[in-house]
Design a protein around this motif. Structure first.
Motif, PDB file in Angstrom:
ATOM      1  N   UNK A  81       1.237  -1.353  -0.452  1.00 33.65           N
ATOM      2  CA  UNK A  81      -0.087   0.017   0.061  1.00 33.65           C
ATOM      3  C   UNK A  81       1.115   1.549  -0.128  1.00 33.65           C
ATOM      4  N   UNK A  82       1.057   2.029  -1.286  1.00 30.01           N
ATOM      5  CA  UNK A  82       1.492   3.629  -1.100  1.00 30.01           C
ATOM      6  C   UNK A  82       0.541   4.465  -1.418  1.00 30.01           C
ATOM      7  N   UNK A  83       0.969   5.513  -0.836  1.00 32.55           N
ATOM      8  CA  UNK A  83       0.561   7.197  -0.889  1.00 32.55           C
ATOM      9  C   UNK A  83       0.196   7.946  -1.674  1.00 32.55           C
ATOM     10  N   UNK A  84       0.391   8.566  -2.428  1.00 29.44           N
ATOM     11  CA  UNK A  84       0.525   9.561  -2.960  1.00 29.44           C
ATOM     12  C   UNK A  84      -0.096  10.813  -2.758  1.00 29.44           C
ATOM     13  N   UNK A  85       0.522  12.252  -2.767  1.00 31.09           N
ATOM     14  CA  UNK A  85      -0.233  13.200  -2.821  1.00 31.09           C
ATOM     15  C   UNK A  85       0.604  14.030  -2.977  1.00 31.09           C
ATOM     16  N   UNK A  86      -0.277  15.463  -3.833  1.00 29.66           N
ATOM     17  CA  UNK A  86      -0.150  16.715  -4.127  1.00 29.66           C
ATOM     18  C   UNK A  86      -1.333  17.581  -4.439  1.00 29.66           C
ATOM     19  N   UNK A  87      -1.242  17.806  -5.364  1.00 25.39           N
ATOM     20  CA  UNK A  87      -3.016  18.852  -5.128  1.00 25.39           C
ATOM     21  C   UNK A  87      -3.605  17.672  -4.914  1.00 25.39           C
ATOM     22  N   UNK A  88      -3.643  16.886  -5.964  1.00 25.46           N
ATOM     23  CA  UNK A  88      -5.278  15.341  -5.334  1.00 25.46           C
ATOM     24  C   UNK A  88      -4.256  14.473  -4.290  1.00 25.46           C
ATOM     25  N   UNK A  89      -4.833  13.481  -3.651  1.00 25.20           N
ATOM     26  CA  UNK A  89      -4.555  11.714  -2.967  1.00 25.20           C
ATOM     27  C   UNK A  89      -4.506  11.420  -4.046  1.00 25.20           C
ATOM     28  N   UNK A  90      -3.778   9.627  -4.004  1.00 26.96           N
ATOM     29  CA  UNK A  90      -3.160   8.732  -4.893  1.00 26.96           C
ATOM     30  C   UNK A  90      -3.138   7.566  -3.931  1.00 26.96           C
ATOM     31  N   UNK A  91      -3.546   6.333  -4.285  1.00 31.15           N
ATOM     32  CA  UNK A  91      -3.572   5.189  -3.538  1.00 31.15           C
ATOM     33  C   UNK A  91      -3.397   4.132  -4.177  1.00 31.15           C
ATOM     34  N   UNK A  92      -2.324   3.511  -3.384  1.00 30.94           N
ATOM     35  CA  UNK A  92      -1.951   2.097  -4.637  1.00 30.94           C
ATOM     36  C   UNK A  92      -1.905   1.192  -3.834  1.00 30.94           C
ATOM     37  N   UNK A  93      -1.946  -0.379  -4.156  1.00 32.03           N
ATOM     38  CA  UNK A  93      -2.399  -1.558  -2.995  1.00 32.03           C
ATOM     39  C   UNK A  93      -1.118  -2.972  -4.172  1.00 32.03           C
ATOM     40  N   UNK A  94      -0.068  -1.799  -5.351  1.00 35.34           N
ATOM     41  CA  UNK A  94       0.037  -2.785  -5.954  1.00 35.34           C
ATOM     42  C   UNK A  94       2.379  -2.512  -5.898  1.00 35.34           C
ATOM     43  N   UNK A  95       2.414  -1.676  -4.952  1.00 38.65           N
ATOM     44  CA  UNK A  95       3.824  -1.225  -4.291  1.00 38.65           C
ATOM     45  C   UNK A  95       4.307  -0.427  -5.053  1.00 38.65           C
ATOM     46  N   UNK A  96       2.662   0.510  -5.756  1.00 42.75           N
ATOM     47  CA  UNK A  96       4.009   2.156  -6.282  1.00 42.75           C
ATOM     48  C   UNK A  96       3.550   1.728  -8.465  1.00 42.75           C
TER      49      UNK A  96
END
Length: 266
Positions: A154-169
């Protein structure tokens, strides 16, 4: 003395610390910060905004070049050292300063260290071969990327929006539940903690008079968020574009205690 954009501590030796300056290079201390040296003065661009140390081989160090906060210096991509920061070589992310891009964060998968993720103004990039090559896995303007502390798939990423990954990016999905609209946000940063890997915090800077700023919390590993606080006003700007007294677009960060998921610093 100047601005520092990144700091990293050797996971095997707490006396070894790296610090990155946005226009002053990478600095290394081997005595817990009492003294510092640098070997990056001869690089084509000496700004450093991200540092990542291999979890089991601390001779391997990655740096993200340029100024990810204020764009005062641009990047030549990601560089890699295999001798503890003495020398650096180019990687598959070998950009030119004329691209006008920035990098704000670089992280290494804790159990599969050939996987490297980079948050840039041009998107999230992933390497699966220790930096030899990089692929754009999510377009957009990003400032932060973090692994879930107990499940790095699980990976989280953000900038002007927020994203989530469940496969290591490898791929990302945008998450909006409980968060402000990306059109009203200038920047988001993420806080995670090993104390409770289901807790994810986001600090958001945006339009003050519309209420699009504050600290948001998820207790389900980053799927749904609740506004926790928007006072005092530490962030933002007004709808007409005038400054509301905050600098959230420029110097914004959040950290969570590693032993208490309710202890948060912004």
């Amino acid at each position: 003395i100047g601005r520092i954009n990144a700091i990293a501590v050797d996971p095997g030796n707490a006396q070894i610390i790296y610090a990155g300056a946005p226009s002053g290079g990478l600095w290394k201390s081997t005595n817990g910060g009492s003294s510092w040296t640098t070997n990056t003065d001869s690089l084509d661009a000496i700004g450093v905004s991200g540092i990542a140390i291999h979890p089991t081989n601390s001779n391997i160090v990655y740096i993200a070049t340029g100024d990810g906060e204020g764009s005062d210096t641009y990047i030549i991509g990601v560089l890699k050292s295999t001798d503890g920061g003495q020398t650096f070589n180019t990687t598959g992310m070998n950009w030119s300063i004329y691209n006008g891009r920035t990098i704000s964060k670089i992280i290494i998968h804790p159990s599969n260290p050939d996987t490297v993720l980079v948050a840039t103004s041009n998107g999230i990039y992933q390497s699966a071969d220790g930096g030899t090559s990089f692929s754009l896995v999510q377009s957009g303007d990003f400032n932060d990327v973090e692994f879930n502390k107990s499940n790095p798939s699980i990976v989280y990423a953000s900038g002007t929006s927020y994203y989530r990954s469940v496969n290591s990016g490898v791929s990302f999905t945008q998450i909006t539940a409980g968060l402000p609209s990306s059109v009203d946000v200038s920047r988001m940063e993420i806080g995670v903690t090993p104390a409770n890997s289901n807790y994810v915090y986001i600090i958001a800077s945006g339009e003050v008079d519309e209420g699009f700023y504050g600290i948001y919390r998820s207790t389900d590993a980053g799927l749904n968020f609740t506004l926790m606080s928007n006072s005092p006003n530490i962030l933002g700007y007004y709808t007409d574009g005038s400054d509301a007294g905050g600098q959230g677009y420029y110097d914004l960060t959040i950290a969570v205690s590693p032993t208490n998921e309710s202890e948060v610093y912004a």
